[in-house]
Design an enzyme around this catalytic site. Sequence first.
Site, PDB file in Angstrom:
ATOM      1  N   GLU A   1       0.851  -1.195   0.000  1.00 42.41           N
ATOM      2  CA  GLU A   1       0.000   0.000   0.000  1.00 42.41           C
ATOM      3  C   GLU A   1       0.880   1.236   0.000  1.00 42.41           C
ATOM      4  O   GLU A   1       1.795   1.358   0.815  1.00 42.41           O
ATOM      5  CB  GLU A   1      -0.912   0.024   1.239  1.00 42.41           C
TER       6      GLU A   1
ATOM      7  N   ASP B   1      -5.361   9.944   9.375  1.00 45.80           N
ATOM      8  CA  ASP B   1      -4.074   9.436   9.838  1.00 45.80           C
ATOM      9  C   ASP B   1      -3.624  10.072  11.138  1.00 45.80           C
ATOM     10  O   ASP B   1      -3.932  11.228  11.423  1.00 45.80           O
ATOM     11  CB  ASP B   1      -3.006   9.684   8.763  1.00 45.80           C
TER      12      ASP B   1
ATOM     13  N   TYR C   1     -11.134  -3.027   4.008  1.00 45.69           N
ATOM     14  CA  TYR C   1     -10.154  -2.574   4.986  1.00 45.69           C
ATOM     15  C   TYR C   1     -10.915  -2.300   6.279  1.00 45.69           C
ATOM     16  O   TYR C   1     -11.658  -1.322   6.381  1.00 45.69           O
ATOM     17  CB  TYR C   1      -9.503  -1.287   4.449  1.00 45.69           C
TER      18      TYR C   1
END
Lengths: 371, 270
Positions: free
Chosen positions: B50, B61, B175
């Site tokens: 990734e 993030d 995911y």
Amino acid sequence: MSALLELEGAYEKVSKDPQFARDLAAFQTEYAGRETPLTFCPNASRELGCRLYLKREDLVHGGSHKLNNTLGQALLAKQMGKKRLIAETGAGQHGVATAIVGAVLGMPVEVYMGEVDMQRQALNVFRMELMGAKVIPVKSGTRTLKDAINEALRDWVANVRDTYYLIGSVVGPHPYPLMVRDFQSVIGREAREQVLRKEGRLPDVIVACVGGGSNAIGIFYPFLTDDVELIGVEAGGEGIGTGKHSATLCAGDAGVLHGTLSYLLQDEHGQVMPTHSISAGLDYPGVGPEHAMLKDKHRVTYVAVNDPEVLDAFKFLSKTEGIIPALESAHAVAYVMQNAERFDKDDIVIINLSGRGDKDVAEVAAMKGGA
Amino acid sequence: MMGRIETAFAAAASMKKPAFIGFTVAGDPDKATCIRIARALIAGGTDILELGVPFSDPVADGPTIQKADERALAAGTTPDTVFEIVREIRKESGVPIVFLTYYNIVCRRGIERFYQEAHDAGVDGILIADMPVEESGEVCATAARYGIDPIFLITRTTTEDRIRKIAEKAHGYLYLVAVLGVTGVRGQVSEGAIDLLHRVRKHTRLPLALGFGISTPAHTRTCARAGADGVIVGSAIVEIVERNLSDHDTMVLELQDYVQSMRRVHESQE
């Protein structure tokens, strides 16, 4: 996303609930000090050659229009059973307004604030702490408002079950822009009644500063279908040509930030650009999506004024009327000063005086050429 | 014909272990070093690579990856750089490559152009962290035209109804976000993550990969036992990069060792 759907549902419910409306109205009257006056300015009117009124949001408890929104959202958060409020702040006014509602409603408050802004607005940091809020310095990115929003969003996704994210402007994902507009449009509703009472007619022009755009949409919204010229004034900073500004609608283009498609200050690759303004409260690279629509529909005219003119306006209003405007609101005053020759002496011009300037006095004094 | 992502999961499954999905930020700390990092991850046994396409405001993030984004942007990384990195890796490896990015990056370049260039460079899947499934129509249609798998995040607060919607649109893998919050290294894999795995399994036969907060062989073991088809490791890798910015040789050696140590756990599961 689930949290936004939950919020949307909860807001839809309370917006139809007469008890919620009564609770909010009671707080606005008894606690926030509404309605705020629509003050006629005899001296400035004479100097500028128009009939100038100020909508006095500087007189709302806390010193700015921000409390209109935080009261509404905090009451909603309570209704939703949330235990903790988080917020972002730029100039500190929204942080202060959130600290106020946290104190009065008995909810713990944490406010994210860029490190740079904490220095610029030390007084507001102290005010927030005095009212029991915790101010968390944001050290990432440009260390200003957009990064404070990033951190608040991160906190929210980590603590979404018991935490309410109280956004301070008409930005962020749906339903925030709509909800904040609704809570702020009390400004325009009052101004409309007041001007009709005082002048027997609608104003010719309404001017408001635009960062994220909550005070502007608040005063514009009830006039959108009227024949009234609406002007949003952005922060031109050191001049749009220099690249050091926050004039998103004047100089940006379409982009997505914080879950909103709107105008955005960005580079050719889509990276969000650093912004600059003399006023921390306008220092944001995005803008409310409804302003983007109003620009594209040519309903509102968006312009920018630069830092030096803003300082002149700050001093002008203080001297002529004894009212010290927030540097943010001084942008709107500066526009009227710059365009004075456009107005007829009978033209009614309303400036939304979104906040008081006490928070800016130390910074202005530190600059060269103080009063 | 099976795509590279599907093949990678099938291969891992046939060895009865979860696929190891390694993440690094493209262009961190610069283009040349990033290519060396990718090589080290692949040499260590990464099944799917990734690559984060850096963004100025990566709200999904944590601080570790945001700093990596800032390093990459400071080094002048643009989408062009990122495509060049993919082309370099493709010269020597058939490892599946997945982009993780944010909507404004794709939107700014133009959705069509971004997916076409990604396809031409050899990208297999793209995850746009701030694109909800409800707004993904145009992106998914474009991805389908270029044979790129649209990959979505599912979190512990995602409702059953939305899990179903996401499972319908997604290809490649799902995911699953193991924690409430942003990316970053954490102590242990939570019970909630395992619950989530079981909840999503009811709606789809797509491979399920757990990410966010996974960094140790023990975490991998927990995920494998719970039936995860893959584990995604990002911040732990980026921390190794960050620790060795002044010594790239040590950096790549450590990275390769780290991936190998995570993979050995996989094999001991048999």
